[in-house]
Scaffold this motif. Structure first.
Motif, PDB file in Angstrom:
ATOM      1  N   ALA A 197       2.590 -33.714  35.764  1.00  0.00           N
ATOM      2  CA  ALA A 197       2.810 -34.871  34.890  1.00  0.00           C
ATOM      3  C   ALA A 197       3.853 -34.622  33.953  1.00  0.00           C
ATOM      4  CB  ALA A 197       1.638 -35.504  34.478  1.00  0.00           C
ATOM      5  N   VAL A 198       3.798 -33.374  33.518  1.00  0.00           N
ATOM      6  CA  VAL A 198       4.730 -32.892  32.161  1.00  0.00           C
ATOM      7  C   VAL A 198       6.095 -32.591  32.869  1.00  0.00           C
ATOM      8  CG1 VAL A 198       4.981 -31.093  30.609  1.00  0.00           C
ATOM      9  CG2 VAL A 198       2.904 -32.229  30.659  1.00  0.00           C
ATOM     10  N   ASP A 199       6.235 -31.962  33.729  1.00  0.00           N
ATOM     11  CA  ASP A 199       7.602 -31.837  34.331  1.00  0.00           C
ATOM     12  C   ASP A 199       8.084 -33.150  34.645  1.00  0.00           C
ATOM     13  OD1 ASP A 199       7.280 -29.056  34.262  1.00  0.00           O
ATOM     14  OD2 ASP A 199       7.093 -28.766  36.403  1.00  0.00           O
ATOM     15  N   LEU A 200       7.396 -34.104  35.338  1.00  0.00           N
ATOM     16  CA  LEU A 200       8.088 -35.408  35.582  1.00  0.00           C
ATOM     17  C   LEU A 200       8.491 -36.262  34.533  1.00  0.00           C
ATOM     18  CD1 LEU A 200       5.561 -36.439  38.487  1.00  0.00           C
ATOM     19  CD2 LEU A 200       8.218 -35.782  38.826  1.00  0.00           C
ATOM     20  N   LEU A 201       7.823 -35.862  33.455  1.00  0.00           N
ATOM     21  CA  LEU A 201       8.247 -36.705  32.135  1.00  0.00           C
ATOM     22  C   LEU A 201       9.238 -35.877  31.205  1.00  0.00           C
ATOM     23  CD1 LEU A 201       4.396 -37.684  31.306  1.00  0.00           C
ATOM     24  CD2 LEU A 201       6.187 -39.259  31.816  1.00  0.00           C
ATOM     25  N   HIS A 202       9.657 -34.751  31.363  1.00  0.00           N
ATOM     26  CA  HIS A 202      10.313 -33.867  30.875  1.00  0.00           C
ATOM     27  C   HIS A 202       9.989 -33.867  29.573  1.00  0.00           C
ATOM     28  CE1 HIS A 202      13.540 -34.509  34.117  1.00  0.00           C
ATOM     29  NE2 HIS A 202      13.117 -35.972  33.983  1.00  0.00           N
ATOM     30  N   ALA A 203       8.720 -33.313  29.405  1.00  0.00           N
ATOM     31  CA  ALA A 203       7.887 -33.132  28.452  1.00  0.00           C
ATOM     32  C   ALA A 203       7.339 -31.897  28.014  1.00  0.00           C
ATOM     33  CB  ALA A 203       6.710 -34.261  28.014  1.00  0.00           C
ATOM     34  N   THR A 204       6.611 -31.424  27.392  1.00  0.00           N
ATOM     35  CA  THR A 204       5.755 -30.088  27.103  1.00  0.00           C
ATOM     36  C   THR A 204       4.495 -30.584  26.735  1.00  0.00           C
ATOM     37  OG1 THR A 204       5.822 -27.779  26.545  1.00  0.00           O
ATOM     38  CG2 THR A 204       6.195 -29.515  24.847  1.00  0.00           C
ATOM     39  N   ASP A 205       3.391 -29.596  26.872  1.00  0.00           N
ATOM     40  CA  ASP A 205       2.094 -29.711  26.559  1.00  0.00           C
ATOM     41  C   ASP A 205       1.453 -28.652  25.730  1.00  0.00           C
ATOM     42  OD1 ASP A 205       2.327 -28.161  28.964  1.00  0.00           O
ATOM     43  OD2 ASP A 205       0.238 -28.423  29.308  1.00  0.00           O
ATOM     44  N   VAL A 206       0.150 -29.233  25.212  1.00  0.00           N
ATOM     45  CA  VAL A 206      -0.692 -28.338  24.659  1.00  0.00           C
ATOM     46  C   VAL A 206      -1.885 -28.484  25.292  1.00  0.00           C
ATOM     47  CG1 VAL A 206      -1.868 -27.783  22.555  1.00  0.00           C
ATOM     48  CG2 VAL A 206       0.351 -28.227  22.350  1.00  0.00           C
ATOM     49  N   ARG A 207      -2.660 -27.499  25.944  1.00  0.00           N
ATOM     50  CA  ARG A 207      -3.936 -27.739  26.524  1.00  0.00           C
ATOM     51  C   ARG A 207      -5.076 -27.229  25.727  1.00  0.00           C
ATOM     52  NH1 ARG A 207      -2.677 -26.921  32.500  1.00  0.00           N
ATOM     53  NH2 ARG A 207      -0.442 -27.359  32.395  1.00  0.00           N
ATOM     54  N   ILE A 208      -6.172 -28.184  25.534  1.00  0.00           N
ATOM     55  CA  ILE A 208      -7.206 -27.966  24.866  1.00  0.00           C
ATOM     56  C   ILE A 208      -8.479 -28.123  25.785  1.00  0.00           C
ATOM     57  CG2 ILE A 208      -8.589 -28.312  22.718  1.00  0.00           C
ATOM     58  CD1 ILE A 208      -5.916 -29.810  21.947  1.00  0.00           C
ATOM     59  N   ALA A 209      -8.656 -27.029  26.723  1.00  0.00           N
ATOM     60  CA  ALA A 209      -9.432 -27.119  27.879  1.00  0.00           C
ATOM     61  C   ALA A 209     -10.033 -25.773  28.036  1.00  0.00           C
ATOM     62  CB  ALA A 209      -8.431 -27.881  28.893  1.00  0.00           C
ATOM     63  N   TYR A 210     -11.494 -26.030  28.543  1.00  0.00           N
ATOM     64  CA  TYR A 210     -12.097 -24.900  28.907  1.00  0.00           C
ATOM     65  C   TYR A 210     -12.849 -24.912  30.189  1.00  0.00           C
ATOM     66  CZ  TYR A 210     -10.655 -22.965  24.247  1.00  0.00           C
ATOM     67  OH  TYR A 210      -9.737 -22.662  23.206  1.00  0.00           O
ATOM     68  N   SER A 211     -13.063 -24.012  30.886  1.00  0.00           N
ATOM     69  CA  SER A 211     -13.807 -24.128  32.220  1.00  0.00           C
ATOM     70  C   SER A 211     -15.229 -24.364  31.794  1.00  0.00           C
ATOM     71  CB  SER A 211     -13.644 -22.767  32.951  1.00  0.00           C
ATOM     72  OG  SER A 211     -14.537 -22.830  34.230  1.00  0.00           O
ATOM     73  N   ALA A 212     -15.815 -25.545  32.703  1.00  0.00           N
ATOM     74  CA  ALA A 212     -17.144 -25.978  32.454  1.00  0.00           C
ATOM     75  C   ALA A 212     -17.571 -26.605  31.307  1.00  0.00           C
ATOM     76  CB  ALA A 212     -18.126 -24.881  32.920  1.00  0.00           C
ATOM     77  N   GLY A 213     -16.519 -26.935  30.340  1.00  0.00           N
ATOM     78  CA  GLY A 213     -16.828 -27.493  28.963  1.00  0.00           C
ATOM     79  C   GLY A 213     -17.114 -29.203  29.092  1.00  0.00           C
ATOM     80  N   GLY A 214     -18.001 -29.699  28.122  1.00  0.00           N
ATOM     81  CA  GLY A 214     -18.007 -30.955  27.920  1.00  0.00           C
ATOM     82  C   GLY A 214     -18.594 -31.270  26.605  1.00  0.00           C
ATOM     83  N   VAL A 215     -18.717 -32.455  26.434  1.00  0.00           N
ATOM     84  CA  VAL A 215     -19.177 -32.943  25.049  1.00  0.00           C
ATOM     85  C   VAL A 215     -20.646 -32.380  24.878  1.00  0.00           C
ATOM     86  CG1 VAL A 215     -17.807 -34.831  25.069  1.00  0.00           C
ATOM     87  CG2 VAL A 215     -20.010 -35.224  26.012  1.00  0.00           C
ATOM     88  N   LEU A 216     -21.407 -32.187  25.972  1.00  0.00           N
ATOM     89  CA  LEU A 216     -22.935 -31.669  25.957  1.00  0.00           C
ATOM     90  C   LEU A 216     -22.899 -30.210  26.352  1.00  0.00           C
ATOM     91  CD1 LEU A 216     -24.728 -34.789  27.105  1.00  0.00           C
ATOM     92  CD2 LEU A 216     -24.861 -33.824  24.753  1.00  0.00           C
ATOM     93  N   ARG A 217     -22.193 -30.102  27.418  1.00  0.00           N
ATOM     94  CA  ARG A 217     -22.337 -28.556  28.321  1.00  0.00           C
ATOM     95  C   ARG A 217     -21.396 -27.695  27.569  1.00  0.00           C
ATOM     96  NH1 ARG A 217     -21.535 -26.999  34.384  1.00  0.00           N
ATOM     97  NH2 ARG A 217     -21.925 -24.857  34.132  1.00  0.00           N
ATOM     98  N   GLN A 218     -21.809 -26.472  27.069  1.00  0.00           N
ATOM     99  CA  GLN A 218     -20.921 -25.448  26.732  1.00  0.00           C
ATOM    100  C   GLN A 218     -19.911 -24.853  27.957  1.00  0.00           C
ATOM    101  OE1 GLN A 218     -23.413 -22.452  25.087  1.00  0.00           O
ATOM    102  NE2 GLN A 218     -23.552 -23.482  23.143  1.00  0.00           N
ATOM    103  N   ALA A 219     -18.901 -24.308  27.545  1.00  0.00           N
ATOM    104  CA  ALA A 219     -18.061 -23.847  28.493  1.00  0.00           C
ATOM    105  C   ALA A 219     -18.278 -22.448  28.700  1.00  0.00           C
ATOM    106  CB  ALA A 219     -16.607 -24.142  27.869  1.00  0.00           C
ATOM    107  N   THR A 220     -17.568 -21.830  29.655  1.00  0.00           N
ATOM    108  CA  THR A 220     -17.621 -20.520  29.998  1.00  0.00           C
ATOM    109  C   THR A 220     -16.936 -19.647  28.981  1.00  0.00           C
ATOM    110  OG1 THR A 220     -15.929 -20.658  31.665  1.00  0.00           O
ATOM    111  CG2 THR A 220     -18.196 -21.072  32.347  1.00  0.00           C
ATOM    112  N   GLY A 221     -17.066 -17.987  29.172  1.00  0.00           N
ATOM    113  CA  GLY A 221     -16.410 -17.694  27.978  1.00  0.00           C
ATOM    114  C   GLY A 221     -17.028 -17.394  26.846  1.00  0.00           C
ATOM    115  N   GLU A 222     -18.097 -17.831  26.557  1.00  0.00           N
ATOM    116  CA  GLU A 222     -18.799 -18.047  25.123  1.00  0.00           C
ATOM    117  C   GLU A 222     -18.189 -19.139  24.535  1.00  0.00           C
ATOM    118  OE1 GLU A 222     -18.671 -14.156  23.778  1.00  0.00           O
ATOM    119  OE2 GLU A 222     -20.222 -13.279  24.945  1.00  0.00           O
TER     120      GLU A 222
END
Length: 317
Positions: free
Chosen positions: A169-194
Motif C-alpha cells: 500500500a505504501v509503495d502504491l501511495l508513494h508514501a512511507t510508513d512507521v510500523r508500531i507492530a509486534y508478533s502475537a500482540g493485541g490489546v489484551l494479549r502480550q506480544a512475543t519477544g517479551e
C-alpha cells in the motif's frame, strides 16, 4: 572513506519513527525493536556504501534480515549474521531505503537488547542527505502488519515487511510508513519477544525507552485478531481504552480503524470506532490466500495492499 555514525544517520531521518540511539555491547547503534522499521536517505556523489550491523539475534534464532533498494527498484535481502553488506550505485543522486525485514519470536527485543542494530554506514565519497518528504502513515498492529510469514513458514527468512499489505500500500501511495507492530500482540494479549500489550508498546520503544509520537499524515489501527480467545466484554473494555489512548497520542491526523482480515471482533470494533468518531475500513473479502490461515501469503498480501491503498488514497488527498 567517510563514516556515518548512528547519531549522524539519526539526524537524516526527519520523522524518527521507531528508531533511537542505543548502546549494545559497548557499541553505539541506531536501534529499533520493530520489524518493518524503515530508513530513507539520498546519496550524492557516492558509488559504494557499506552498511554495518550487529548480529543481534537470540542464540537460538536464525539470522535477522535487512532489505534494501535503490530508487524504488527491486528489494535485496541481507543477513545480519554477515555483519555488513555493500550497496553499489553511481555518483548521481539516488534514494536508498533500508528496512528491518526478518527476526523471530525468540529475539528478546523488549528487555533483552535483541532488536535491530545498525552500527554505521561507510561511503567511498560524497555525502548522505535527508530524503525528499513524502506522506507518512503510522500502522499499529501485530505480526500481519509487521510482515511475518508472507513468503512461507520459516521464521525471519520468510518475513516480508517490504512486500506485505503495508509495504504494498505504501509503495502504491508513494508514501512511507512507521510500523508500531509486534508478533502475537493485541490489546489484551502480550506480544512475543517479551513485548507487552498494545497500550504499552504504543508509548514505548523498549522496556526502558518512552516513545515521543511522530506527526504522521494518517494513522491506521489493525488489532484484535490475537485477542480472539479473550471474552468479548474484556476485549471491548480494553479496545475502547486503547482507542482513547490513540486519539490522545495523535490528536491531529485522521485515525482509521481496520477490521481484521479474519473479521475477528468485527462488530464491537465497528461500534467502538463509531463511539470515538473514527472511520472504519471494512476488509471483507480483501485477502483470499494465506500462508497459514491467518497470515496473508504474497498474493494475499498484494491483493489486500492494493485494496488498502485505494481506501487510504482518499485520506491523503
Amino acid at each position: 572513506m567517510n563514516y556515518y555514525s548512528p547519531r549522524s544517520l539519526y539526524s537524516l531521518i526527519p520523522q524518527h519513527g521507531r528508531w533511537f540511539i542505543k548502546e549494545i555491547n559497548n557499541v553505539s547503534t541506531l536501534y529499533t525493536t520493530n520489524l518493518g522499521s524503515r530508513l530513507r536517505f539520498t546519496t550524492n556523489g557516492i558509488s559504494k556504501l557499506t552498511v554495518n550491523v550487529l548480529d543481534n539475534r537470540n542464540e537460538l534464532s536464525p539470522s535477522q534480515i535487512y532489505a534494501w533498494r535503490i530508487d524504488n527498484g527491486p528489494w535485496h535481502r541481507e543477513q545480519a549474521s554477515q555483519n555488513s553488506w555493500k550497496i553499489k550505485t553511481n555518483p548521481e543522486s539516488h534514494l536508498i531505503e533500508i528496512i528491518t525485514a526478518g527476526n523471530t519470536d525468540l529475539d528478546r527485543v523488549w528487555s533483552g537488547n535483541q532488536g535491530f542494530a545498525i552500527s554505521s554506514v561507510e561511503i567511498d565519497q560524497g555525502t548522505l542527505e535527508s530524503a525528499p518528504s513524502v506522506p507518512v502513515i503510522d500502522f499499529i498492529g501485530d505480526s500481519i502488519t509487521a510482515g511475518c510469514w508472507v513468503a512461507g513458514r520459516h521464521a525471519s527468512y520468510d518475513y516480508r515487511p517490504e512486500r506485505n499489505y503495508v509495504g504494498t500500500a505504501v509503495d502504491l501511495l508513494h508514501a512511507t510508513d512507521v510500523r508500531i507492530a509486534y508478533s502475537a500482540g493485541g490489546v489484551l494479549r502480550q506480544a512475543t519477544g517479551e513485548v507487552p500489550t498494545a497500550e504499552h508498546f504504543l508509548t514505548h520503544l523498549d522496556a526502558s525507552t518512552p516513545w515521543k509520537a511522530n506527526n504522521p499524515d494518517l494513522v491506521v489501527v489493525n488489532l484484535g485478531v490475537n485477542d480472539r480467545r479473550f471474552p468479548l466484554k474484556q476485549f471491548t473494555s480494553r479496545y475502547d481504552h486503547f482507542l482513547s489512548l490513540v486519539t490522545s497520542l495523535f490528536p491531529t491526523p485522521p485515525i482509521l480503524i481496520m477490521i481484521p482480515f479474519s473479521q475477528t471482533f468485527a462488530e464491537p470494533i465497528r461500534r467502538l470506532a463509531s463511539n470515538h468518531q473514527l472511520p472504519v475500513i471494512e476488509t471483507t473479502g480483501w485477502c483470499t490466500t494465506y500462508t497459514d490461515g491467518l497470515h496473508p501469503d504474497q498474493p494475499g498480501a498484494t491483493e489486500s495492499g492494493v485494496r488498502l491503498a485505494q481506501k487510504l488514497s482518499n485520506w491523503l488527498k
